[in-house]
Design a protein around this motif. Sequence first.
Motif, PDB file in Angstrom:
ATOM      1  N   MET A 285      -1.974   0.190  -8.536  1.00 27.09           N
ATOM      2  CA  MET A 285      -2.662  -0.429  -7.416  1.00 27.09           C
ATOM      3  C   MET A 285      -1.585  -0.465  -6.154  1.00 27.09           C
ATOM      4  O   MET A 285      -2.449  -0.519  -5.269  1.00 27.09           O
ATOM      5  CB  MET A 285      -2.806  -2.074  -8.067  1.00 27.09           C
ATOM      6  CG  MET A 285      -4.073  -2.114  -8.950  1.00 27.09           C
ATOM      7  SD  MET A 285      -4.586  -3.708  -9.384  1.00 27.09           S
ATOM      8  CE  MET A 285      -5.100  -4.271  -7.661  1.00 27.09           C
ATOM      9  N   SER A 286      -0.453  -0.756  -6.311  1.00 27.17           N
ATOM     10  CA  SER A 286       0.467  -0.617  -5.123  1.00 27.17           C
ATOM     11  C   SER A 286       0.312   0.990  -4.393  1.00 27.17           C
ATOM     12  O   SER A 286       0.634   1.023  -3.365  1.00 27.17           O
ATOM     13  CB  SER A 286       1.682  -0.737  -5.509  1.00 27.17           C
ATOM     14  OG  SER A 286       2.387  -0.072  -6.279  1.00 27.17           O
TER      15      SER A 286
ATOM     16  N   GLU B 283      -2.417   2.621  -3.856  1.00 27.74           N
ATOM     17  CA  GLU B 283      -3.722   2.584  -3.346  1.00 27.74           C
ATOM     18  C   GLU B 283      -3.672   2.350  -1.699  1.00 27.74           C
ATOM     19  O   GLU B 283      -2.787   1.604  -1.382  1.00 27.74           O
ATOM     20  CB  GLU B 283      -4.943   1.779  -3.779  1.00 27.74           C
ATOM     21  CG  GLU B 283      -5.543   2.074  -5.082  1.00 27.74           C
ATOM     22  CD  GLU B 283      -6.387   0.784  -5.489  1.00 27.74           C
ATOM     23  OE1 GLU B 283      -6.986   0.268  -4.646  1.00 27.74           O
ATOM     24  OE2 GLU B 283      -6.604   1.055  -6.710  1.00 27.74           O
TER      25      GLU B 283
ATOM     26  N   ASP C 249      -5.567   1.187   0.836  1.00 30.25           N
ATOM     27  CA  ASP C 249      -6.054   0.027   1.419  1.00 30.25           C
ATOM     28  C   ASP C 249      -5.842  -1.067   0.684  1.00 30.25           C
ATOM     29  O   ASP C 249      -6.759  -1.983   0.895  1.00 30.25           O
ATOM     30  CB  ASP C 249      -7.470   0.349   2.070  1.00 30.25           C
ATOM     31  CG  ASP C 249      -8.569   0.612   0.685  1.00 30.25           C
ATOM     32  OD1 ASP C 249      -8.167   0.906  -0.250  1.00 30.25           O
ATOM     33  OD2 ASP C 249      -9.611   0.647   1.277  1.00 30.25           O
ATOM     34  N   ILE C 250      -5.268  -1.403  -0.200  1.00 26.37           N
ATOM     35  CA  ILE C 250      -5.208  -2.467  -1.237  1.00 26.37           C
ATOM     36  C   ILE C 250      -4.884  -3.652  -0.533  1.00 26.37           C
ATOM     37  O   ILE C 250      -5.448  -4.719  -0.772  1.00 26.37           O
ATOM     38  CB  ILE C 250      -4.284  -2.023  -2.297  1.00 26.37           C
ATOM     39  CG1 ILE C 250      -4.588  -3.089  -3.488  1.00 26.37           C
ATOM     40  CG2 ILE C 250      -2.884  -2.101  -2.048  1.00 26.37           C
ATOM     41  CD1 ILE C 250      -5.796  -2.944  -4.207  1.00 26.37           C
ATOM     42  N   SER C 251      -4.067  -3.682   0.490  1.00 33.77           N
ATOM     43  CA  SER C 251      -3.606  -4.562   1.117  1.00 33.77           C
ATOM     44  C   SER C 251      -4.582  -5.291   1.994  1.00 33.77           C
ATOM     45  O   SER C 251      -4.424  -6.583   2.657  1.00 33.77           O
ATOM     46  CB  SER C 251      -2.176  -4.495   1.858  1.00 33.77           C
ATOM     47  OG  SER C 251      -2.041  -3.602   2.881  1.00 33.77           O
TER      48      SER C 251
ATOM     49  N   GLN D  61      -7.829  -5.575   1.568  1.00 33.20           N
ATOM     50  CA  GLN D  61      -8.712  -6.140   0.560  1.00 33.20           C
ATOM     51  C   GLN D  61      -8.688  -7.853   0.199  1.00 33.20           C
ATOM     52  O   GLN D  61      -7.220  -8.100   0.626  1.00 33.20           O
ATOM     53  CB  GLN D  61      -8.960  -5.401  -0.794  1.00 33.20           C
ATOM     54  CG  GLN D  61      -9.409  -4.050  -0.630  1.00 33.20           C
ATOM     55  CD  GLN D  61      -9.665  -3.429  -1.783  1.00 33.20           C
ATOM     56  OE1 GLN D  61      -9.577  -4.168  -2.845  1.00 33.20           O
ATOM     57  NE2 GLN D  61      -9.818  -2.125  -1.883  1.00 33.20           N
TER      58      GLN D  61
ATOM     59  N   ILE E 272      -9.102  -7.644  -5.358  1.00 29.60           N
ATOM     60  CA  ILE E 272      -7.710  -7.039  -5.883  1.00 29.60           C
ATOM     61  C   ILE E 272      -7.752  -7.422  -7.460  1.00 29.60           C
ATOM     62  O   ILE E 272      -7.259  -6.690  -8.275  1.00 29.60           O
ATOM     63  CB  ILE E 272      -6.524  -7.426  -4.972  1.00 29.60           C
ATOM     64  CG1 ILE E 272      -6.559  -7.093  -3.835  1.00 29.60           C
ATOM     65  CG2 ILE E 272      -5.374  -7.047  -5.976  1.00 29.60           C
ATOM     66  CD1 ILE E 272      -5.311  -7.594  -2.907  1.00 29.60           C
TER      67      ILE E 272
ATOM     68  N   ALA F 287     -10.107  -5.219  -9.159  1.00 31.78           N
ATOM     69  CA  ALA F 287      -9.716  -3.988  -9.490  1.00 31.78           C
ATOM     70  C   ALA F 287      -8.562  -3.812 -10.513  1.00 31.78           C
ATOM     71  O   ALA F 287      -8.625  -3.034 -11.452  1.00 31.78           O
ATOM     72  CB  ALA F 287      -8.927  -3.415  -8.157  1.00 31.78           C
TER      73      ALA F 287
ATOM     74  N   LEU G  96       2.150  -5.381  -2.948  1.00 33.81           N
ATOM     75  CA  LEU G  96       1.023  -4.534  -2.330  1.00 33.81           C
ATOM     76  C   LEU G  96       1.081  -4.807  -0.919  1.00 33.81           C
ATOM     77  O   LEU G  96       0.631  -5.820  -0.350  1.00 33.81           O
ATOM     78  CB  LEU G  96      -0.155  -5.165  -3.079  1.00 33.81           C
ATOM     79  CG  LEU G  96      -0.267  -5.453  -4.491  1.00 33.81           C
ATOM     80  CD1 LEU G  96      -1.641  -5.971  -4.937  1.00 33.81           C
ATOM     81  CD2 LEU G  96      -0.102  -4.041  -5.264  1.00 33.81           C
TER      82      LEU G  96
END
Length: 124
Positions: free
Chosen positions: A47-48, A50, A52-54, A56, A61, A64, A119
């Motif tokens: 996940m870190s 990805e 555009d994770i931060s 969202q 999060i 996911a 993240l």
Amino acid sequence: MKRNQSGMTLIGFVLILGMVGVFIYMGMKLIPMYSEYYAVKEALKEMSQEADISQQDPGRIKDAFFRRLYISYAENVKSENVKIARKDAGYVMTVDYEVRRPLIANIDVVGHFNAEQVLSRSLE
């Protein structure tokens, strides 16, 4: 001439076999707990990475994250064990949970696991 025999007696062999059996049984209880913990750490690491994770919201999060755990058959991590906190330009996701498995009679094996991952926004 008298010959002395040396070696293990039947009682000694049964005791050694019993001890080995107990250690194998304990391993059968502990290995799935640690396997699940490494699945949690791997999901956090993925996940870190990805892009555009931060950007969202925390609910997406968490969704996911639990989708990744569902694939790994991790069933001991619940929603209340996952905390997402805002930090700088991203989030810090903390997973803190406990697994309790019965071992023998009224003796349990307890594992407390804690994983944390930052993240942050990707630099574009």
